[in-house]
Motif scaffolding. Structure first.
Motif, PDB file in Angstrom:
ATOM      1  N   HIS A 296       0.831  -1.212   0.000  1.00  0.00           N
ATOM      2  CA  HIS A 296       0.000   0.000   0.000  1.00  0.00           C
ATOM      3  C   HIS A 296       0.862   1.257   0.000  1.00  0.00           C
ATOM      4  CE1 HIS A 296      -2.727   3.143   1.299  1.00  0.00           C
ATOM      5  NE2 HIS A 296      -1.970   3.331   2.368  1.00  0.00           N
ATOM      6  N   LEU A 297       1.793   1.353   0.955  1.00  0.00           N
ATOM      7  CA  LEU A 297       2.558   2.588   1.118  1.00  0.00           C
ATOM      8  C   LEU A 297       3.420   2.878  -0.099  1.00  0.00           C
ATOM      9  CD1 LEU A 297       3.374   4.956   2.932  1.00  0.00           C
ATOM     10  CD2 LEU A 297       5.189   3.499   3.855  1.00  0.00           C
ATOM     11  N   TRP A 298       4.045   1.848  -0.641  1.00  0.00           N
ATOM     12  CA  TRP A 298       4.978   2.041  -1.757  1.00  0.00           C
ATOM     13  C   TRP A 298       4.334   1.690  -3.101  1.00  0.00           C
ATOM     14  CZ3 TRP A 298       8.686   4.906  -0.012  1.00  0.00           C
ATOM     15  CH2 TRP A 298       9.115   4.767   1.316  1.00  0.00           C
ATOM     16  N   ASN A 299       3.024   1.517  -3.113  1.00  0.00           N
ATOM     17  CA  ASN A 299       2.283   1.262  -4.352  1.00  0.00           C
ATOM     18  C   ASN A 299       2.715  -0.033  -5.057  1.00  0.00           C
ATOM     19  OD1 ASN A 299       0.745   3.708  -4.192  1.00  0.00           O
ATOM     20  ND2 ASN A 299       2.569   4.812  -4.847  1.00  0.00           N
ATOM     21  N   PHE A 300       3.081  -1.035  -4.290  1.00  0.00           N
ATOM     22  CA  PHE A 300       3.459  -2.317  -4.875  1.00  0.00           C
ATOM     23  C   PHE A 300       2.260  -3.231  -5.088  1.00  0.00           C
ATOM     24  CE2 PHE A 300       7.996  -2.186  -2.929  1.00  0.00           C
ATOM     25  CZ  PHE A 300       8.391  -1.321  -3.934  1.00  0.00           C
ATOM     26  N   ASN A 301       1.179  -2.992  -4.337  1.00  0.00           N
ATOM     27  CA  ASN A 301       0.030  -3.887  -4.372  1.00  0.00           C
ATOM     28  C   ASN A 301      -0.962  -3.367  -5.412  1.00  0.00           C
ATOM     29  OD1 ASN A 301      -2.253  -5.469  -3.833  1.00  0.00           O
ATOM     30  ND2 ASN A 301      -1.666  -5.710  -1.692  1.00  0.00           N
ATOM     31  N   LEU A 302      -1.054  -4.052  -6.515  1.00  0.00           N
ATOM     32  CA  LEU A 302      -1.878  -3.579  -7.622  1.00  0.00           C
ATOM     33  C   LEU A 302      -3.331  -4.028  -7.519  1.00  0.00           C
ATOM     34  CD1 LEU A 302       0.622  -4.118 -10.581  1.00  0.00           C
ATOM     35  CD2 LEU A 302       0.238  -2.059  -9.203  1.00  0.00           C
ATOM     36  N   ARG A 303      -3.634  -4.940  -6.601  1.00  0.00           N
ATOM     37  CA  ARG A 303      -5.014  -5.380  -6.449  1.00  0.00           C
ATOM     38  C   ARG A 303      -5.833  -4.315  -5.735  1.00  0.00           C
ATOM     39  NH1 ARG A 303      -4.994 -10.942  -3.533  1.00  0.00           N
ATOM     40  NH2 ARG A 303      -7.252 -10.633  -3.789  1.00  0.00           N
ATOM     41  N   GLU A 304      -7.113  -4.338  -5.957  1.00  0.00           N
ATOM     42  CA  GLU A 304      -8.002  -3.311  -5.418  1.00  0.00           C
ATOM     43  C   GLU A 304      -8.099  -3.388  -3.895  1.00  0.00           C
ATOM     44  OE1 GLU A 304     -12.645  -1.774  -6.011  1.00  0.00           O
ATOM     45  OE2 GLU A 304     -11.870  -3.500  -7.125  1.00  0.00           O
ATOM     46  N   ASP A 305      -8.140  -2.226  -3.263  1.00  0.00           N
ATOM     47  CA  ASP A 305      -8.420  -2.078  -1.832  1.00  0.00           C
ATOM     48  C   ASP A 305      -7.509  -2.933  -0.950  1.00  0.00           C
ATOM     49  OD1 ASP A 305      -9.693  -1.176   0.461  1.00  0.00           O
ATOM     50  OD2 ASP A 305     -11.278  -2.672   0.358  1.00  0.00           O
ATOM     51  N   PRO A 306      -6.187  -2.734  -1.007  1.00  0.00           N
ATOM     52  CA  PRO A 306      -5.296  -3.545  -0.177  1.00  0.00           C
ATOM     53  C   PRO A 306      -5.535  -3.381   1.316  1.00  0.00           C
ATOM     54  CG  PRO A 306      -4.103  -1.726  -1.172  1.00  0.00           C
ATOM     55  CD  PRO A 306      -5.442  -1.765  -1.826  1.00  0.00           C
ATOM     56  N   LEU A 307      -5.891  -2.169   1.748  1.00  0.00           N
ATOM     57  CA  LEU A 307      -6.100  -1.967   3.185  1.00  0.00           C
ATOM     58  C   LEU A 307      -7.396  -2.608   3.659  1.00  0.00           C
ATOM     59  CD1 LEU A 307      -4.892   1.706   3.690  1.00  0.00           C
ATOM     60  CD2 LEU A 307      -3.656  -0.432   4.061  1.00  0.00           C
ATOM     61  N   GLY A 308      -8.432  -2.557   2.843  1.00  0.00           N
ATOM     62  CA  GLY A 308      -9.665  -3.250   3.203  1.00  0.00           C
ATOM     63  C   GLY A 308      -9.465  -4.751   3.279  1.00  0.00           C
ATOM     64  N   ARG A 309      -8.711  -5.287   2.325  1.00  0.00           N
ATOM     65  CA  ARG A 309      -8.446  -6.725   2.348  1.00  0.00           C
ATOM     66  C   ARG A 309      -7.589  -7.100   3.539  1.00  0.00           C
ATOM     67  NH1 ARG A 309      -5.325  -8.140  -1.413  1.00  0.00           N
ATOM     68  NH2 ARG A 309      -4.954  -6.196  -2.536  1.00  0.00           N
ATOM     69  N   SER A 310      -6.637  -6.219   3.899  1.00  0.00           N
ATOM     70  CA  SER A 310      -5.801  -6.484   5.075  1.00  0.00           C
ATOM     71  C   SER A 310      -6.645  -6.528   6.345  1.00  0.00           C
ATOM     72  CB  SER A 310      -4.725  -5.399   5.202  1.00  0.00           C
ATOM     73  OG  SER A 310      -3.820  -5.455   4.137  1.00  0.00           O
ATOM     74  N   LEU A 311      -7.555  -5.569   6.468  1.00  0.00           N
ATOM     75  CA  LEU A 311      -8.389  -5.523   7.671  1.00  0.00           C
ATOM     76  C   LEU A 311      -9.299  -6.736   7.748  1.00  0.00           C
ATOM     77  CD1 LEU A 311      -9.196  -4.005  10.193  1.00  0.00           C
ATOM     78  CD2 LEU A 311     -10.810  -2.672   8.815  1.00  0.00           C
ATOM     79  N   ARG A 312      -9.869  -7.142   6.621  1.00  0.00           N
ATOM     80  CA  ARG A 312     -10.734  -8.330   6.626  1.00  0.00           C
ATOM     81  C   ARG A 312      -9.934  -9.585   6.978  1.00  0.00           C
ATOM     82  NH1 ARG A 312     -12.879  -5.381   2.300  1.00  0.00           N
ATOM     83  NH2 ARG A 312     -11.721  -6.559   0.725  1.00  0.00           N
ATOM     84  N   ALA A 313      -8.715  -9.678   6.488  1.00  0.00           N
ATOM     85  CA  ALA A 313      -7.868 -10.830   6.818  1.00  0.00           C
ATOM     86  C   ALA A 313      -7.532 -10.846   8.304  1.00  0.00           C
ATOM     87  CB  ALA A 313      -6.588 -10.796   5.983  1.00  0.00           C
ATOM     88  N   ALA A 314      -7.234  -9.674   8.859  1.00  0.00           N
ATOM     89  CA  ALA A 314      -6.935  -9.600  10.286  1.00  0.00           C
ATOM     90  C   ALA A 314      -8.137 -10.008  11.129  1.00  0.00           C
ATOM     91  CB  ALA A 314      -6.491  -8.186  10.654  1.00  0.00           C
ATOM     92  N   ASP A 315      -9.316  -9.541  10.749  1.00  0.00           N
ATOM     93  CA  ASP A 315     -10.522  -9.904  11.493  1.00  0.00           C
ATOM     94  C   ASP A 315     -10.805 -11.402  11.393  1.00  0.00           C
ATOM     95  OD1 ASP A 315     -11.061  -7.374  12.470  1.00  0.00           O
ATOM     96  OD2 ASP A 315     -12.295  -6.806  10.746  1.00  0.00           O
ATOM     97  N   THR A 316     -10.530 -11.982  10.225  1.00  0.00           N
ATOM     98  CA  THR A 316     -10.692 -13.432  10.080  1.00  0.00           C
ATOM     99  C   THR A 316      -9.728 -14.175  10.993  1.00  0.00           C
ATOM    100  OG1 THR A 316     -11.422 -13.208   7.785  1.00  0.00           O
ATOM    101  CG2 THR A 316     -10.558 -15.353   8.449  1.00  0.00           C
ATOM    102  N   ALA A 317      -8.487 -13.684  11.064  1.00  0.00           N
ATOM    103  CA  ALA A 317      -7.482 -14.317  11.930  1.00  0.00           C
ATOM    104  C   ALA A 317      -7.870 -14.206  13.394  1.00  0.00           C
ATOM    105  CB  ALA A 317      -6.112 -13.675  11.692  1.00  0.00           C
TER     106      ALA A 317
END
Length: 203
Positions: free
Chosen positions: A1-22
């Motif tokens: 996210h910070l360095w624009n390496f993640n080209l998939r949509e909504d990296p922070l939303g996906r990160s938060l959903r993954a954390a909540d799943t964990a």
């Protein structure tokens, strides 16, 4: 996210959903709560970040990676009273600490305009991409070390020719306090790099 390496949509939303799943799978995993803290930090959700960060630390206060990462987040927010004790502990517990553990100390001393101390920690802090040269150029310039500041500035631009336009987005993405952002920009200007203000950069 910070360095624009993640080209998939909504990296922070996906990160938060993954954390909540964990967390749903294991509420006693400090790594899951640390992941949640990271997602909230980068989303600019401070209250949620603080809650998740404290939960991660309370579960395992001796996990070096967790306390080091969370200390780094706190330092970027300018919350040094929270950050530096965590970094002290991370350095104490880690036999081979990553050099970026010293970055929060640079930031604190730079913010306080104690540039001699800031340089001491900047030289210890090898941070990826053009960040290290940015620290060195700005700090040397504030100390009047013109030749070294110019040399580091040149290396910074060689590392990333877009560093000028990337500076304010990076500072915003790390949620630096406004005064600190401008102080680093001032140092870079003294090194010979005029950075357009945030509105001009955005345009």
């Amino acid at each position: 996210h910070l360095w624009n390496f993640n080209l998939r949509e909504d990296p922070l939303g996906r990160s938060l959903r993954a954390a909540d799943t964990a967390i749903g799978a294991d509420r006693h995993s400090q790594m899951a709560w640390e992941g949640k803290a990271a997602a909230h930090f980068f989303r600019g959700e401070r209250e949620e970040f603080h809650r998740a960060a404290q939960k991660a630390i309370s579960i395992n206060p001796n996990d070096v990676s967790t306390i080091g990462n969370i200390g780094w987040y706190y330092s970027n927010l300018g919350e040094y009273d929270q950050a530096l004790p965590l970094m002290d502990k991370a350095l104490l517990l880690s036999p081979f600490p990553p050099t970026w553990y010293y970055q929060p100390y640079w930031q604190k001393h730079y913010a306080d305009e104690d540039f001699e101390a800031a340089l001491k920690y900047a030289l210890k802090a090898q941070v990826p991409f053009w960040y290290s040269d940015m620290m060195w150029a700005s700090t040397h310039a504030q100390l009047g070390n013109e030749g070294q500041a110019a040399s580091n500035l040149q290396k910074m631009l060689e590392s990333n020719s877009d560093a000028v336009s990337a500076f304010y987005p990076m500072a915003s993405g790390l949620h630096w306090p406004d005064g600190f952002t401008e102080k680093v920009a001032e140092g870079l200007a003294r090194a010979g790099l005029e950075i357009p203000n945030a509105n001009e950069t955005a345009d």
